[in-house]
Design a protein around this motif. Structure first.
Motif, PDB file in Angstrom:
ATOM      1  N   CYS A   1       0.844  -1.194   0.000  1.00 49.79           N
ATOM      2  CA  CYS A   1       0.000   0.000   0.000  1.00 49.79           C
ATOM      3  C   CYS A   1       0.881   1.247   0.000  1.00 49.79           C
ATOM      4  O   CYS A   1       1.890   1.323   0.708  1.00 49.79           O
ATOM      5  CB  CYS A   1      -0.924  -0.017   1.217  1.00 49.79           C
ATOM      6  SG  CYS A   1      -1.966   1.445   1.368  1.00 49.79           S
TER       7      CYS A   1
ATOM      8  N   ARG B   1      -5.883   0.762   1.885  1.00 46.38           N
ATOM      9  CA  ARG B   1      -6.590   0.598   0.620  1.00 46.38           C
ATOM     10  C   ARG B   1      -5.570   0.548  -0.511  1.00 46.38           C
ATOM     11  O   ARG B   1      -4.600   1.322  -0.531  1.00 46.38           O
ATOM     12  CB  ARG B   1      -7.589   1.730   0.394  1.00 46.38           C
ATOM     13  CG  ARG B   1      -8.573   1.936   1.548  1.00 46.38           C
ATOM     14  CD  ARG B   1      -9.703   2.867   1.147  1.00 46.38           C
ATOM     15  NE  ARG B   1     -10.582   2.258   0.169  1.00 46.38           N
ATOM     16  CZ  ARG B   1     -11.624   1.482   0.472  1.00 46.38           C
ATOM     17  NH1 ARG B   1     -11.907   1.220   1.746  1.00 46.38           N
ATOM     18  NH2 ARG B   1     -12.378   0.967  -0.476  1.00 46.38           N
TER      19      ARG B   1
ATOM     20  N   ASP C   1     -14.589  -4.212  -6.122  1.00 43.10           N
ATOM     21  CA  ASP C   1     -14.773  -2.779  -5.872  1.00 43.10           C
ATOM     22  C   ASP C   1     -16.262  -2.431  -5.936  1.00 43.10           C
ATOM     23  O   ASP C   1     -16.740  -1.778  -6.868  1.00 43.10           O
ATOM     24  CB  ASP C   1     -13.981  -1.964  -6.898  1.00 43.10           C
ATOM     25  CG  ASP C   1     -14.026  -0.475  -6.617  1.00 43.10           C
ATOM     26  OD1 ASP C   1     -14.343  -0.103  -5.465  1.00 43.10           O
ATOM     27  OD2 ASP C   1     -13.764   0.313  -7.540  1.00 43.10           O
TER      28      ASP C   1
ATOM     29  N   ASP D   1     -10.404   1.619  -5.395  1.00 44.68           N
ATOM     30  CA  ASP D   1      -9.474   0.994  -4.460  1.00 44.68           C
ATOM     31  C   ASP D   1     -10.289   0.123  -3.512  1.00 44.68           C
ATOM     32  O   ASP D   1     -11.486   0.331  -3.335  1.00 44.68           O
ATOM     33  CB  ASP D   1      -8.641   2.024  -3.695  1.00 44.68           C
ATOM     34  CG  ASP D   1      -9.496   3.028  -2.956  1.00 44.68           C
ATOM     35  OD1 ASP D   1     -10.703   2.774  -2.766  1.00 44.68           O
ATOM     36  OD2 ASP D   1      -8.973   4.087  -2.554  1.00 44.68           O
TER      37      ASP D   1
ATOM     38  N   SER E   1     -10.179  -2.443   0.306  1.00 40.27           N
ATOM     39  CA  SER E   1      -9.543  -2.759   1.578  1.00 40.27           C
ATOM     40  C   SER E   1      -9.814  -4.231   1.903  1.00 40.27           C
ATOM     41  O   SER E   1     -10.467  -4.945   1.133  1.00 40.27           O
ATOM     42  CB  SER E   1     -10.070  -1.854   2.698  1.00 40.27           C
ATOM     43  OG  SER E   1     -11.436  -2.139   2.941  1.00 40.27           O
TER      44      SER E   1
END
Length: 421
Positions: free
Chosen positions: A267, A278, A305, A311, A313
Protein backbone atom coordinates in the motif's frame (compact mmCIF):
# COMPACT_ATOMS: atom_id res chain seq x y z
CA UNK A 1 -54.60 -34.48 26.25
CA UNK A 2 -50.78 -34.91 25.77
CA UNK A 3 -50.19 -31.15 26.35
CA UNK A 4 -51.70 -28.51 28.61
CA UNK A 5 -52.24 -26.21 25.65
CA UNK A 6 -54.40 -28.80 23.92
CA UNK A 7 -56.46 -29.23 27.11
CA UNK A 8 -56.86 -25.45 27.31
CA UNK A 9 -58.21 -25.23 23.78
CA UNK A 10 -60.33 -28.38 23.95
CA UNK A 11 -61.89 -28.29 27.42
CA UNK A 12 -61.10 -25.12 29.37
CA UNK A 13 -61.30 -22.15 27.00
CA UNK A 14 -64.23 -23.34 24.91
CA UNK A 15 -65.31 -19.83 23.88
CA UNK A 16 -61.77 -18.97 22.70
CA UNK A 17 -61.48 -15.59 24.44
CA UNK A 18 -58.10 -16.47 25.96
CA UNK A 19 -59.07 -16.30 29.65
CA UNK A 20 -61.07 -18.17 32.29
CA UNK A 21 -63.14 -16.86 35.18
CA UNK A 22 -63.64 -18.93 38.33
CA UNK A 23 -67.12 -19.99 37.20
CA UNK A 24 -65.87 -21.13 33.77
CA UNK A 25 -62.97 -22.94 35.39
CA UNK A 26 -65.23 -24.71 37.88
CA UNK A 27 -67.62 -25.88 35.13
CA UNK A 28 -64.73 -27.18 33.03
CA UNK A 29 -63.24 -29.04 36.00
CA UNK A 30 -66.58 -30.77 36.74
CA UNK A 31 -66.73 -31.96 33.11
CA UNK A 32 -63.35 -33.68 33.36
CA UNK A 33 -64.04 -35.02 36.87
CA UNK A 34 -61.89 -32.71 38.99
CA UNK A 35 -63.53 -31.75 42.27
CA UNK A 36 -60.93 -29.80 44.28
CA UNK A 37 -61.62 -26.52 42.49
CA UNK A 38 -61.52 -24.08 45.40
CA UNK A 39 -58.12 -25.25 46.63
CA UNK A 40 -56.65 -25.26 43.12
CA UNK A 41 -57.86 -21.83 41.99
CA UNK A 42 -55.61 -19.70 44.28
CA UNK A 43 -52.57 -21.67 43.11
CA UNK A 44 -53.37 -20.82 39.47
CA UNK A 45 -54.53 -17.23 39.91
CA UNK A 46 -51.24 -16.04 41.34
CA UNK A 47 -51.76 -12.39 40.35
CA UNK A 48 -55.19 -12.32 42.09
CA UNK A 49 -56.96 -10.81 39.07
CA UNK A 50 -59.95 -13.15 39.19
CA UNK A 51 -59.13 -14.68 35.81
CA UNK A 52 -56.42 -17.04 34.54
CA UNK A 53 -54.83 -17.30 31.11
CA UNK A 54 -52.89 -19.96 29.27
CA UNK A 55 -49.52 -18.51 30.27
CA UNK A 56 -50.31 -19.16 33.95
CA UNK A 57 -51.09 -22.81 33.18
CA UNK A 58 -48.50 -23.62 30.49
CA UNK A 59 -45.80 -20.94 30.08
CA UNK A 60 -43.61 -23.27 28.02
CA UNK A 61 -46.48 -24.00 25.63
CA UNK A 62 -47.08 -20.27 25.14
CA UNK A 63 -43.40 -19.79 24.30
CA UNK A 64 -43.67 -22.59 21.72
CA UNK A 65 -46.67 -20.97 20.05
CA UNK A 66 -45.07 -17.50 20.01
CA UNK A 67 -41.81 -18.85 18.58
CA UNK A 68 -43.67 -20.67 15.79
CA UNK A 69 -45.69 -17.56 14.98
CA UNK A 70 -42.53 -15.43 14.78
CA UNK A 71 -40.84 -17.99 12.51
CA UNK A 72 -43.79 -18.18 10.13
CA UNK A 73 -44.19 -14.40 10.01
CA UNK A 74 -40.59 -14.12 8.86
CA UNK A 75 -41.46 -15.99 5.66
CA UNK A 76 -45.19 -15.43 5.13
CA UNK A 77 -47.63 -12.54 5.48
CA UNK A 78 -50.88 -14.43 5.99
CA UNK A 79 -52.07 -17.79 7.28
CA UNK A 80 -53.29 -18.64 3.77
CA UNK A 81 -49.74 -18.34 2.43
CA UNK A 82 -48.44 -20.55 5.23
CA UNK A 83 -50.99 -23.22 4.52
CA UNK A 84 -50.95 -23.32 0.72
CA UNK A 85 -47.27 -22.46 0.28
CA UNK A 86 -45.59 -24.58 2.96
CA UNK A 87 -47.73 -26.96 5.00
CA UNK A 88 -50.23 -28.16 2.38
CA UNK A 89 -48.06 -28.17 -0.72
CA UNK A 90 -49.72 -31.30 -2.14
CA UNK A 91 -53.21 -29.77 -1.97
CA UNK A 92 -54.65 -32.49 0.29
CA UNK A 93 -56.24 -29.94 2.70
CA UNK A 94 -54.41 -31.48 5.63
CA UNK A 95 -50.92 -31.57 7.08
CA UNK A 96 -49.51 -34.69 8.71
CA UNK A 97 -47.18 -34.67 11.68
CA UNK A 98 -44.17 -35.63 9.57
CA UNK A 99 -44.88 -32.88 7.03
CA UNK A 100 -45.31 -30.31 9.79
CA UNK A 101 -42.11 -31.24 11.63
CA UNK A 102 -40.04 -31.32 8.43
CA UNK A 103 -41.34 -27.95 7.22
CA UNK A 104 -41.00 -25.95 10.44
CA UNK A 105 -37.51 -27.32 11.06
CA UNK A 106 -36.51 -26.26 7.56
CA UNK A 107 -37.84 -22.78 8.36
CA UNK A 108 -35.50 -22.63 11.35
CA UNK A 109 -37.98 -23.19 14.18
CA UNK A 110 -35.76 -23.43 17.30
CA UNK A 111 -38.04 -25.41 19.65
CA UNK A 112 -39.64 -28.87 19.81
CA UNK A 113 -41.75 -29.17 16.64
CA UNK A 114 -43.46 -32.39 17.70
CA UNK A 115 -44.67 -30.89 20.96
CA UNK A 116 -46.12 -27.89 19.12
CA UNK A 117 -47.91 -30.19 16.71
CA UNK A 118 -49.59 -31.96 19.64
CA UNK A 119 -50.70 -28.59 21.03
CA UNK A 120 -52.20 -27.55 17.69
CA UNK A 121 -53.83 -30.92 16.92
CA UNK A 122 -56.99 -30.32 18.97
CA UNK A 123 -58.91 -33.13 17.27
CA UNK A 124 -56.13 -35.64 18.09
CA UNK A 125 -56.44 -37.13 14.59
CA UNK A 126 -52.74 -36.86 13.78
CA UNK A 127 -53.29 -34.24 11.06
CA UNK A 128 -53.73 -30.47 11.07
CA UNK A 129 -56.23 -28.31 9.25
CA UNK A 130 -56.02 -24.60 8.51
CA UNK A 131 -58.73 -23.91 11.09
CA UNK A 132 -56.60 -25.49 13.83
CA UNK A 133 -53.68 -23.27 12.80
CA UNK A 134 -55.79 -20.15 13.35
CA UNK A 135 -54.86 -20.44 17.05
CA UNK A 136 -51.46 -18.95 16.09
CA UNK A 137 -53.12 -15.59 15.48
CA UNK A 138 -51.72 -15.02 11.99
CA UNK A 139 -53.77 -12.63 9.83
CA UNK A 140 -56.01 -14.07 7.14
CA UNK A 141 -56.08 -12.81 3.57
CA UNK A 142 -58.95 -10.49 2.66
CA UNK A 143 -59.79 -12.87 -0.16
CA UNK A 144 -58.65 -16.43 0.28
CA UNK A 145 -56.35 -17.17 -2.70
CA UNK A 146 -56.46 -20.48 -4.46
CA UNK A 147 -53.42 -22.67 -4.83
CA UNK A 148 -53.09 -21.86 -8.54
CA UNK A 149 -53.18 -18.11 -7.83
CA UNK A 150 -50.38 -18.43 -5.29
CA UNK A 151 -48.27 -20.41 -7.77
CA UNK A 152 -48.68 -17.72 -10.43
CA UNK A 153 -47.73 -14.93 -8.00
CA UNK A 154 -44.34 -16.44 -7.18
CA UNK A 155 -41.14 -14.62 -8.20
CA UNK A 156 -38.62 -17.01 -9.73
CA UNK A 157 -34.85 -16.64 -9.41
CA UNK A 158 -34.51 -14.99 -12.80
CA UNK A 159 -36.98 -12.26 -11.88
CA UNK A 160 -35.27 -11.89 -8.51
CA UNK A 161 -31.89 -11.26 -10.15
CA UNK A 162 -33.46 -8.68 -12.43
CA UNK A 163 -35.01 -6.99 -9.41
CA UNK A 164 -31.65 -6.91 -7.61
CA UNK A 165 -29.84 -5.55 -10.67
CA UNK A 166 -32.42 -2.77 -11.02
CA UNK A 167 -32.22 -1.81 -7.34
CA UNK A 168 -28.43 -2.08 -6.82
CA UNK A 169 -27.10 -1.62 -10.42
CA UNK A 170 -25.35 -5.02 -10.37
CA UNK A 171 -25.55 -8.34 -8.55
CA UNK A 172 -22.26 -7.91 -6.64
CA UNK A 173 -23.49 -4.71 -5.01
CA UNK A 174 -26.80 -6.40 -4.29
CA UNK A 175 -25.04 -9.26 -2.52
CA UNK A 176 -22.64 -7.04 -0.53
CA UNK A 177 -25.12 -4.36 0.54
CA UNK A 178 -28.47 -6.14 0.45
CA UNK A 179 -28.33 -9.92 0.73
CA UNK A 180 -25.18 -10.41 2.83
CA UNK A 181 -24.08 -7.09 4.39
CA UNK A 182 -22.54 -8.88 7.42
CA UNK A 183 -20.26 -11.04 5.22
CA UNK A 184 -21.53 -14.35 6.58
CA UNK A 185 -20.82 -15.94 3.16
CA UNK A 186 -23.16 -18.88 3.92
CA UNK A 187 -26.73 -17.79 4.68
CA UNK A 188 -29.48 -19.78 6.33
CA UNK A 189 -33.12 -19.56 5.28
CA UNK A 190 -33.86 -17.13 8.13
CA UNK A 191 -30.91 -14.91 7.18
CA UNK A 192 -32.23 -14.80 3.63
CA UNK A 193 -35.78 -14.02 4.77
CA UNK A 194 -34.57 -11.14 6.95
CA UNK A 195 -32.55 -9.78 4.03
CA UNK A 196 -35.62 -9.80 1.76
CA UNK A 197 -37.69 -8.02 4.42
CA UNK A 198 -34.91 -5.46 4.86
CA UNK A 199 -34.67 -4.86 1.10
CA UNK A 200 -38.50 -4.72 0.85
CA UNK A 201 -38.47 -7.35 -1.87
CA UNK A 202 -41.99 -8.36 -2.98
CA UNK A 203 -40.99 -12.02 -3.37
CA UNK A 204 -42.07 -14.69 -0.93
CA UNK A 205 -38.90 -15.69 0.99
CA UNK A 206 -39.76 -19.37 1.28
CA UNK A 207 -40.70 -19.95 -2.35
CA UNK A 208 -37.66 -18.00 -3.57
CA UNK A 209 -35.40 -19.92 -1.19
CA UNK A 210 -36.57 -23.25 -2.62
CA UNK A 211 -36.02 -21.94 -6.16
CA UNK A 212 -32.50 -20.66 -5.46
CA UNK A 213 -31.14 -23.33 -3.10
CA UNK A 214 -33.23 -26.30 -4.13
CA UNK A 215 -33.29 -27.77 -0.62
CA UNK A 216 -35.12 -26.57 2.50
CA UNK A 217 -32.11 -27.37 4.69
CA UNK A 218 -29.37 -25.97 2.44
CA UNK A 219 -27.36 -22.75 2.57
CA UNK A 220 -27.31 -19.80 0.20
CA UNK A 221 -23.98 -18.69 -1.30
CA UNK A 222 -22.98 -15.98 -3.75
CA UNK A 223 -22.87 -18.35 -6.71
CA UNK A 224 -26.61 -19.01 -6.42
CA UNK A 225 -27.47 -15.31 -6.71
CA UNK A 226 -24.66 -14.13 -9.01
CA UNK A 227 -23.37 -17.18 -10.93
CA UNK A 228 -20.61 -15.44 -12.91
CA UNK A 229 -19.16 -13.47 -9.99
CA UNK A 230 -19.55 -16.44 -7.65
CA UNK A 231 -17.60 -18.75 -9.96
CA UNK A 232 -14.86 -16.11 -10.35
CA UNK A 233 -14.49 -15.69 -6.58
CA UNK A 234 -14.49 -19.46 -6.00
CA UNK A 235 -11.60 -19.79 -8.43
CA UNK A 236 -9.63 -16.93 -6.83
CA UNK A 237 -10.32 -18.24 -3.32
CA UNK A 238 -9.01 -21.68 -4.25
CA UNK A 239 -5.92 -20.05 -5.76
CA UNK A 240 -5.17 -18.06 -2.60
CA UNK A 241 -5.55 -21.12 -0.39
CA UNK A 242 -3.60 -23.62 -2.49
CA UNK A 243 -1.45 -22.04 -5.23
CA UNK A 244 -0.47 -18.49 -4.18
CA UNK A 245 3.35 -18.32 -3.95
CA UNK A 246 4.71 -15.87 -1.33
CA UNK A 247 7.83 -15.42 0.81
CA UNK A 248 6.58 -17.70 3.59
CA UNK A 249 5.43 -20.59 1.44
CA UNK A 250 2.50 -21.53 -0.77
CA UNK A 251 -1.11 -20.65 -0.01
CA UNK A 252 -2.83 -18.63 2.71
CA UNK A 253 -5.00 -20.23 5.38
CA UNK A 254 -6.68 -17.00 6.51
CA UNK A 255 -7.72 -13.75 4.91
CA UNK A 256 -5.61 -11.68 7.32
CA UNK A 257 -2.47 -13.55 6.27
CA UNK A 258 -3.11 -12.87 2.58
CA UNK A 259 -3.87 -9.21 3.23
CA UNK A 260 -0.85 -8.51 5.49
CA UNK A 261 1.79 -10.53 3.66
CA UNK A 262 0.79 -9.75 0.07
CA UNK A 263 -1.39 -6.67 -0.30
CA UNK A 264 -1.16 -4.29 2.68
CA UNK A 265 2.66 -4.11 2.59
CA UNK A 266 2.39 -2.78 -0.99
CA UNK A 267 0.00 0.00 0.00
CA UNK A 268 1.27 3.50 -0.85
CA UNK A 269 -0.15 5.06 2.33
CA UNK A 270 1.37 3.30 5.37
CA UNK A 271 0.18 5.82 7.95
CA UNK A 272 -3.17 4.26 8.85
CA UNK A 273 -4.20 0.96 10.37
CA UNK A 274 -3.32 -2.11 8.33
CA UNK A 275 -6.87 -3.41 8.12
CA UNK A 276 -7.98 0.00 6.79
CA UNK A 277 -5.25 0.23 4.13
CA UNK A 278 -6.59 0.60 0.62
CA UNK A 279 -4.90 -0.50 -2.60
CA UNK A 280 -5.68 0.64 -6.12
CA UNK A 281 -6.33 -1.41 -9.20
CA UNK A 282 -2.74 -1.24 -10.48
CA UNK A 283 -1.26 -2.43 -7.17
CA UNK A 284 -3.88 -5.16 -6.81
CA UNK A 285 -3.30 -6.51 -10.31
CA UNK A 286 0.51 -6.37 -9.94
CA UNK A 287 0.55 -8.18 -6.57
CA UNK A 288 -2.01 -10.76 -7.72
CA UNK A 289 0.07 -11.57 -10.80
CA UNK A 290 3.23 -11.82 -8.66
CA UNK A 291 1.43 -14.42 -6.54
CA UNK A 292 0.92 -16.47 -9.71
CA UNK A 293 -2.73 -15.82 -10.60
CA UNK A 294 -3.36 -16.24 -14.32
CA UNK A 295 -6.97 -15.05 -14.50
CA UNK A 296 -8.42 -11.65 -15.39
CA UNK A 297 -7.21 -9.41 -12.54
CA UNK A 298 -9.03 -6.33 -13.82
CA UNK A 299 -12.37 -8.16 -13.85
CA UNK A 300 -11.64 -9.56 -10.39
CA UNK A 301 -10.90 -6.08 -9.02
CA UNK A 302 -14.05 -4.66 -10.64
CA UNK A 303 -16.16 -7.28 -8.87
CA UNK A 304 -14.47 -6.57 -5.53
CA UNK A 305 -14.77 -2.78 -5.87
CA UNK A 306 -18.45 -2.61 -4.90
CA UNK A 307 -18.16 1.01 -3.72
CA UNK A 308 -16.77 2.27 -7.07
CA UNK A 309 -13.82 3.97 -5.35
CA UNK A 310 -11.12 2.45 -7.56
CA UNK A 311 -9.47 0.99 -4.46
CA UNK A 312 -10.33 -1.80 -2.02
CA UNK A 313 -9.54 -2.76 1.58
CA UNK A 314 -9.58 -6.04 3.46
CA UNK A 315 -13.29 -5.47 4.18
CA UNK A 316 -14.16 -5.79 0.48
CA UNK A 317 -12.14 -9.02 0.21
CA UNK A 318 -14.20 -10.72 2.92
CA UNK A 319 -16.73 -11.58 0.21
CA UNK A 320 -14.27 -14.22 -1.02
CA UNK A 321 -15.15 -16.41 1.93
CA UNK A 322 -11.61 -17.06 3.16
CA UNK A 323 -11.64 -18.05 6.85
CA UNK A 324 -10.92 -15.34 9.38
CA UNK A 325 -8.48 -15.81 12.23
CA UNK A 326 -9.88 -17.76 15.21
CA UNK A 327 -10.26 -15.99 18.51
CA UNK A 328 -6.93 -17.09 19.97
CA UNK A 329 -5.11 -15.69 16.92
CA UNK A 330 -7.20 -12.57 16.31
CA UNK A 331 -4.74 -9.70 16.08
CA UNK A 332 -5.75 -6.05 16.22
CA UNK A 333 -3.70 -4.11 13.71
CA UNK A 334 -2.79 -0.52 14.65
CA UNK A 335 -0.70 1.65 12.43
CA UNK A 336 2.25 -0.26 10.99
CA UNK A 337 2.45 -2.46 14.07
CA UNK A 338 0.31 -5.32 15.22
CA UNK A 339 -1.22 -5.77 18.64
CA UNK A 340 -2.86 -8.76 20.22
CA UNK A 341 -6.09 -8.72 22.22
CA UNK A 342 -5.77 -11.93 24.19
CA UNK A 343 -6.16 -13.05 27.76
CA UNK A 344 -3.32 -15.13 29.30
CA UNK A 345 -4.91 -18.51 28.51
CA UNK A 346 -5.50 -17.59 24.88
CA UNK A 347 -2.05 -16.03 24.52
CA UNK A 348 -0.35 -19.27 25.53
CA UNK A 349 -1.96 -20.94 22.49
CA UNK A 350 -0.35 -18.41 20.15
CA UNK A 351 2.81 -20.21 19.05
CA UNK A 352 5.89 -18.78 17.41
CA UNK A 353 4.78 -20.47 14.19
CA UNK A 354 1.61 -18.36 14.27
CA UNK A 355 3.66 -15.21 14.70
CA UNK A 356 6.10 -16.12 11.94
CA UNK A 357 3.18 -16.66 9.55
CA UNK A 358 2.47 -12.94 9.80
CA UNK A 359 5.93 -11.94 8.61
CA UNK A 360 7.66 -8.67 9.45
CA UNK A 361 10.06 -10.03 12.09
CA UNK A 362 7.50 -10.57 14.85
CA UNK A 363 8.61 -11.78 18.25
CA UNK A 364 7.00 -12.88 21.49
CA UNK A 365 7.07 -10.68 24.56
CA UNK A 366 5.69 -11.28 28.01
CA UNK A 367 4.36 -8.26 29.84
CA UNK A 368 4.36 -7.76 33.61
CA UNK A 369 0.64 -8.51 33.69
CA UNK A 370 1.28 -11.96 32.27
CA UNK A 371 -0.29 -11.27 28.86
CA UNK A 372 1.65 -12.52 25.86
CA UNK A 373 1.60 -10.05 22.98
CA UNK A 374 2.95 -9.96 19.48
CA UNK A 375 5.10 -6.93 18.70
CA UNK A 376 5.47 -5.95 15.10
CA UNK A 377 7.12 -3.11 13.23
CA UNK A 378 5.36 -0.41 15.25
CA UNK A 379 4.66 0.25 18.89
CA UNK A 380 2.67 -2.10 21.10
CA UNK A 381 -0.82 -0.96 22.10
CA UNK A 382 -2.62 -2.82 24.85
CA UNK A 383 -6.35 -3.36 24.87
CA UNK A 384 -7.44 -3.02 28.49
CA UNK A 385 -11.08 -3.67 27.76
CA UNK A 386 -10.66 -7.12 26.21
CA UNK A 387 -7.80 -8.50 28.30
CA UNK A 388 -8.66 -10.41 31.42
CA UNK A 389 -6.57 -9.44 34.41
CA UNK A 390 -4.95 -12.45 36.10
CA UNK A 391 -6.34 -13.42 39.45
CA UNK A 392 -4.20 -12.67 42.53
CA UNK A 393 -1.88 -15.35 43.84
CA UNK A 394 -3.57 -17.74 46.25
CA UNK A 395 -2.34 -17.88 49.83
CA UNK A 396 0.32 -20.54 50.31
CA UNK A 397 1.40 -22.38 53.38
CA UNK A 398 4.95 -21.88 54.54
CA UNK A 399 7.13 -20.12 57.06
CA UNK A 400 7.64 -17.05 54.87
CA UNK A 401 3.88 -16.52 54.56
CA UNK A 402 3.01 -17.06 58.20
CA UNK A 403 2.19 -14.11 60.33
CA UNK A 404 4.89 -13.74 63.02
CA UNK A 405 3.74 -14.34 66.58
CA UNK A 406 4.07 -11.27 68.77
CA UNK A 407 4.18 -11.79 72.54
CA UNK A 408 1.81 -9.62 74.53
CA UNK A 409 3.58 -6.96 76.59
CA UNK A 410 2.51 -6.69 80.19
CA UNK A 411 1.68 -3.32 81.62
CA UNK A 412 3.95 -1.44 84.12
CA UNK A 413 1.43 -2.03 86.93
CA UNK A 414 1.86 -5.78 86.61
CA UNK A 415 5.65 -5.40 86.73
CA UNK A 416 5.45 -3.28 89.97
CA UNK A 417 3.26 -5.85 91.75
CA UNK A 418 5.62 -8.67 90.84
CA UNK A 419 8.64 -6.69 92.20
CA UNK A 420 6.87 -6.04 95.57
CA UNK A 421 6.17 -9.76 95.89
Amino acid sequence: FTTVTKAWRRVLDTDGNGRLTFVEFAMACREIGWTEVKSLWPQLDTDRTGVICLRELDPEGVEDINALKATLQLFFDTLDEVWHGALDRDGSSRCTKEEFVKTVRALGFPRDARRVFESLDVSSEGVLSMDELSFLGLPRAAKAPTRSELMKARMDKGSFRDWLATKYKNLMKAWSFGVDPEHKVHLSSQDFARALRRMKCPANPWHLWIDLVGSPNGQLVLKMVAPIEGALFEKFKQFLREDAVHVNGVGFLFLEEAWIQAYARNCDDQSGAIQMARIGVDTFCRVTRELGYEGDCDLLFACLDTRDRRDISMEEMRVLGLPMWPKHKRLLMTGQGIRVSLNPNEARRLSMMDLKSLGGGLKKKTLKRGVTSAVGMGTLAEDDEEQDRPSPLPARRGSMFRKPKVKARRSSTVHAIEEER
